[in-house]
Design an enzyme around this catalytic site. Structure first.
Site, PDB file in Angstrom:
ATOM      1  N   HIS A  45       0.850  -1.180   0.000  1.00  0.00           N
ATOM      2  CA  HIS A  45       0.000   0.000   0.000  1.00  0.00           C
ATOM      3  C   HIS A  45       0.892   1.239   0.000  1.00  0.00           C
ATOM      4  O   HIS A  45       2.019   1.212   0.500  1.00  0.00           O
ATOM      5  CB  HIS A  45      -0.891   0.029   1.240  1.00  0.00           C
ATOM      6  CG  HIS A  45      -2.048  -0.933   1.191  1.00  0.00           C
ATOM      7  ND1 HIS A  45      -3.070  -0.823   0.273  1.00  0.00           N
ATOM      8  CD2 HIS A  45      -2.344  -2.018   1.960  1.00  0.00           C
ATOM      9  CE1 HIS A  45      -3.948  -1.798   0.467  1.00  0.00           C
ATOM     10  NE2 HIS A  45      -3.535  -2.538   1.484  1.00  0.00           N
ATOM     11  N   CYS A  53      -0.078   2.726  -4.437  1.00  0.00           N
ATOM     12  CA  CYS A  53      -0.819   3.930  -4.802  1.00  0.00           C
ATOM     13  C   CYS A  53      -0.008   5.177  -4.490  1.00  0.00           C
ATOM     14  O   CYS A  53       0.806   5.209  -3.566  1.00  0.00           O
ATOM     15  CB  CYS A  53      -2.143   3.993  -4.048  1.00  0.00           C
ATOM     16  SG  CYS A  53      -3.413   2.962  -4.808  1.00  0.00           S
TER      17      CYS A  53
END
Length: 413
Positions: A234, A284
């Protein structure tokens, strides 16, 4: 430093590396202000005498206008006047210009080819073309100048560290990254085929991520030609100076991308100076979901298209404390021989399918499989960006920060 002086250092590098006595140079280089004591110590830690000489010549090009004459003076003071004379001769010699004549075909021995093939080649061009590589592009054979390409002669050619974060602590509020193991297996296989020594670490907290990265950076890379770091996790937006974004450990604590990259820069990892350092980030860059230029009136709301499609986004967290002032920014080491490839544009999400893995890694693996034997890395990353940008109802735009000095071709088995 003037261009003629840079050219002289480059032309004379082979002889300097072979003959230069570096031990008597360290104190004069510091005393006359060309290098600080820490910089001299870094040069001394570059490895063998030849490695120290090579790195000294490379670094001299960045030391300003007075570096060349001062270096010549130091050479004479240390009894190496013959090398000083050689550099002066090289400096006075005009640059060789390509002579576009004599278009005769020459035979190039192609790697992986059982038979020699003849291609038209300009035999009158500068001598650096003698050691050219033959490459196949769009079905045609072309030649490329060896002086503009990173050499990958070692086997393995370098280390490849893959950090694969899948399961996160409950306190982190970060979801399980289903499909990341698919990405990891693909990249393990791919980089082994590209002659890298692959090491995979799974589910690391932020502190453990930093420990593994620093451990890799502290290794002796002198016998190797390259280093690759792949991070699957992440990610989020973070305040930055050089490289945007942050990568989460499984404990929900972020590690800035620029911190990761700077472990391997010339100051912190001397044995990788002048060698390509490649970073591939599947995470991301923020929370924005890009629907592209044209929005279908029947598009879904804020949910991702399809039940198996996920993003690696987390909210932006504003920095605490004071931000570095401009003079602090200017004191940071300038990155060189570094490329950071991001799966998505800063601020936007990066899509991952639970069964097939992420769009970025799936496309990167496919492009490497098809083109690594014939195209340099930047060309392949353009192919990745083009293919990923055409996927899905929501959009994703990969990109890179490129500080490579030469073209990078993988060494395929």
């Amino acid at each position: 430093m003037e261009e003629a002086q840079r050219r002289a250092l480059r032309r004379g590098r082979a002889r300097l590396v072979a003959e230069l006595r570096v031990a008597p140079l360290w104190d004069p280089l510091e005393d006359r202000g060309l290098f600080t004591r820490p910089m001299v110590e870094e040069l001394q830690s570059a490895g063998s005498r030849g490695e120290q000489a090579r790195q000294l010549v490379i670094d001299l090009e960045t030391r300003g206008k007075r570096a060349f004459p001062v270096f010549l003076s130091i050479l004479r003071d240390t009894g190496q006047g013959d090398l000083a004379d050689m550099l002066i001769e090289e400096c006075e010699c005009p640059p060789a210009l390509p002579q576009l004549v004599d278009l005769r075909p020459v035979e190039l021995d192609l790697r992986g080819e059982k038979h020699r093939k003849r291609i038209p080649f300009l035999t009158g061009v500068a001598s650096c073309w003698v050691s050219q590589q033959a490459l196949r592009v769009r079905g045609c054979l072309i030649a490329t100048c060896a002086c503009q390409v990173y050499e990958l002669k070692a086997d393995p050619c370098g280390h490849c560290l893959i950090i694969n974060n899948v399961n996160f602590s409950r306190d982190s509020d970060l979801s399980t990254r289903d499909g990341s193991d698919v990405d990891c297996r693909k990249l393990e296989k791919r980089f082994k085929a590209l002659r890298f020594n692959v090491l995979t670490r799974r589910n690391l907290e932020a502190k453990a991520m930093v420990s593994e990265l620093r451990k890799l950076a502290r290794q002796d890379h002198r016998a190797l030609d390259c280093c690759v770091v792949v991070i699957l996790s992440h990610g989020c937006q973070m305040s930055h100076i050089q490289f945007p974004g942050g990568i989460y450990g499984t404990d929900g604590k972020p590690v800035p991308v620029e911190e990761i990259v700077n472990y391997f820069n010339g100051s912190n990892c001397p044995s990788l100076r002048g060698k390509p350092k490649l970073f591939f980030i599947q995470a991301c860059g923020g929370e924005q979901k890009d629907r592209g230029f044209v929005v279908d009136c029947d598009s879904p709301g804020d949910d991702a298209p399809g039940g198996s499609l996920e993003s690696d986004a987390t909210p932006f967290r504003a920095p605490s404390g004071n931000v570095d002032e401009p003079d602090a920014v200017a004191s940071l080491p300038t990155p060189s021989d570094i490329l950071v490839s991001y799966s998505t544009f800063p601020g936007f999400v990066s899509w991952r399918e639970t069964s097939r893995g992420s769009w970025y890694v799936e496309t990167l693996d496919s492009v490497l499989e098809r083109y690594a034997h014939s195209e340099h890395l930047l060309n392949m990353l353009l192919r990745v960006a083009d293919a990923v940008s055409a996927k899905g109802q929501y959009k994703q735009m990969p990109g890179c920060f490129n500080f490579l000095r030469k073209k990078f071709f993988f060494a395929c088995k």
